[in-house]
Write a protein that holds these residues in place. Sequence first.
Motif, PDB file in Angstrom:
ATOM      1  N   HIS A 135      39.861  40.960  27.569  1.00  0.00           N
ATOM      2  CA  HIS A 135      40.278  40.349  26.307  1.00  0.00           C
ATOM      3  C   HIS A 135      39.828  41.172  25.101  1.00  0.00           C
ATOM      4  O   HIS A 135      40.515  41.183  24.073  1.00  0.00           O
ATOM      5  CB  HIS A 135      39.762  38.923  26.216  1.00  0.00           C
ATOM      6  CG  HIS A 135      40.551  37.954  27.057  1.00  0.00           C
ATOM      7  ND1 HIS A 135      41.917  37.807  26.932  1.00  0.00           N
ATOM      8  CD2 HIS A 135      40.175  37.100  28.047  1.00  0.00           C
ATOM      9  CE1 HIS A 135      42.345  36.894  27.786  1.00  0.00           C
ATOM     10  NE2 HIS A 135      41.301  36.463  28.481  1.00  0.00           N
ATOM     11  N   LEU A 136      38.707  41.856  25.199  1.00  0.00           N
ATOM     12  CA  LEU A 136      38.313  42.756  24.118  1.00  0.00           C
ATOM     13  C   LEU A 136      39.341  43.881  23.951  1.00  0.00           C
ATOM     14  O   LEU A 136      39.728  44.229  22.832  1.00  0.00           O
ATOM     15  CB  LEU A 136      36.934  43.351  24.393  1.00  0.00           C
ATOM     16  CG  LEU A 136      35.721  42.480  24.060  1.00  0.00           C
ATOM     17  CD1 LEU A 136      34.458  43.107  24.634  1.00  0.00           C
ATOM     18  CD2 LEU A 136      35.580  42.298  22.552  1.00  0.00           C
ATOM     19  N   LEU A 137      39.785  44.431  25.069  1.00  0.00           N
ATOM     20  CA  LEU A 137      40.792  45.489  25.006  1.00  0.00           C
ATOM     21  C   LEU A 137      42.110  44.960  24.431  1.00  0.00           C
ATOM     22  O   LEU A 137      42.740  45.601  23.579  1.00  0.00           O
ATOM     23  CB  LEU A 137      41.021  46.075  26.391  1.00  0.00           C
ATOM     24  CG  LEU A 137      39.863  46.912  26.951  1.00  0.00           C
ATOM     25  CD1 LEU A 137      40.058  47.181  28.428  1.00  0.00           C
ATOM     26  CD2 LEU A 137      39.738  48.230  26.180  1.00  0.00           C
ATOM     27  N   ARG A 138      42.501  43.773  24.872  1.00  0.00           N
ATOM     28  CA  ARG A 138      43.745  43.193  24.379  1.00  0.00           C
ATOM     29  C   ARG A 138      43.644  42.866  22.881  1.00  0.00           C
ATOM     30  O   ARG A 138      44.617  43.017  22.136  1.00  0.00           O
ATOM     31  CB  ARG A 138      44.078  41.935  25.182  1.00  0.00           C
ATOM     32  CG  ARG A 138      45.447  41.348  24.861  1.00  0.00           C
ATOM     33  CD  ARG A 138      45.808  40.214  25.806  1.00  0.00           C
ATOM     34  NE  ARG A 138      46.045  40.711  27.163  1.00  0.00           N
ATOM     35  CZ  ARG A 138      45.345  40.353  28.218  1.00  0.00           C
ATOM     36  NH1 ARG A 138      44.356  39.485  28.101  1.00  0.00           N
ATOM     37  NH2 ARG A 138      45.634  40.831  29.408  1.00  0.00           N
ATOM     38  N   ALA A 139      42.459  42.448  22.441  1.00  0.00           N
ATOM     39  CA  ALA A 139      42.278  42.077  21.037  1.00  0.00           C
ATOM     40  C   ALA A 139      42.347  43.275  20.102  1.00  0.00           C
ATOM     41  O   ALA A 139      42.502  43.105  18.889  1.00  0.00           O
ATOM     42  CB  ALA A 139      40.944  41.350  20.858  1.00  0.00           C
TER      43      ALA A 139
END
Length: 384
Positions: free
Chosen positions: A157-161
């Motif tokens: 989710h950090l990468l997606r954010a």
Amino acid sequence: MLTRNSADVIVVGAGVVGAACAYYAARSGLRVAVLDRGPVAGGTTGAGEGNLLVSDKEPGPELELARISGELWRKLSEELPPDIEYEPKGGLVVASDEAGMAALRDFASGQRGAGVTAEEVPADRLRDLEPHLAAGLAGGFHYPQDAQVMPALAAAHLLRAGGERVRLRLGEEVTGLLTGASGEIRGVRTTVGELHAPYVVNAAGTWGGEIARLAHVALPVRPRRGFVLVTEPLPRVVRRKVYAADYVADVASGSAALQTSAVVEGTPAGPVLIGASRERVGYDRTLSPEALRHLAAQAIALFPVLAGIRAMRTYVGFRPYLPDHLPAIGPDPRVPGLLHACGHEGAGIGLAPATGLAIARSLTGGEPPLDIAPFRPERFSPAA
């Protein structure tokens, strides 16, 4: 625009530390390419318990990094999807005798001076916090700042954010670093081709030393193997992260021999996670019945209710260990354009946000969230 073959910065490693570096760099306006020879969270991150701990760290730079990261994780929990399973559930460290309690008191006293909340719990109040704890313990300390996340989903989710400013290139191994006439970073060479950028962040976890060697610099990252037992799903019999006082000593030890000290915690999904073992055996993934027997016995000693519970599976991971137990964070003065964010041992998930923010600030000329001099990567070179 982020193109297939160029970026402002290349992050090598798609674990939680690399993801945090990419997230904060993208938030700073940089175009980021994240490379990994495997999947997202395919290394240490995917084999972690998700610990966000201050309770096991003595006053000093690592504790400061953990405290700042804890605050950042709280903010991130409001921005990222709830399935990262962020739980500010606190930790409980227990002692079996009065000598152990005296040691915990000394340890907690120093931590309080560094901004940690540590609350002494007498023996007759332990079961108010953990009803299923064993009888006969001498007492403990409650650390309300300890928390937990589901590490693989947190990294994803950090990468997606990072949005459109972050491009993932998975299954692509870095085989060399591209440099200019003065030795400055110009990009990387991979099994697929070349990727150009003026900055490369080494967030390769236990393989951080290999990336450093491609740049002809010393960074003695070594793998430290650990096992985790996973039980069948249960009602919430363990409310917090609970461990015995000797875990703190094991974390700080540099021994290569097998060490086990039970860390027991429940999860929102139901299974109880039981760690932690440590030993330096290279990248040997062989199952160790001895380590698992020790973990199971120590967990039952803390929570007798677990004696009749089935262990459904176990998994193994490798902590990226550096000899002084501090990660390498920041620019490497030996190679202009190379930055390091690795060597966090078993604390990378808890230390990732402040590490990522420090890297992003280094890339953009901003003020880091703390003094990163103790983490300088060149400290292991012969000249240093």
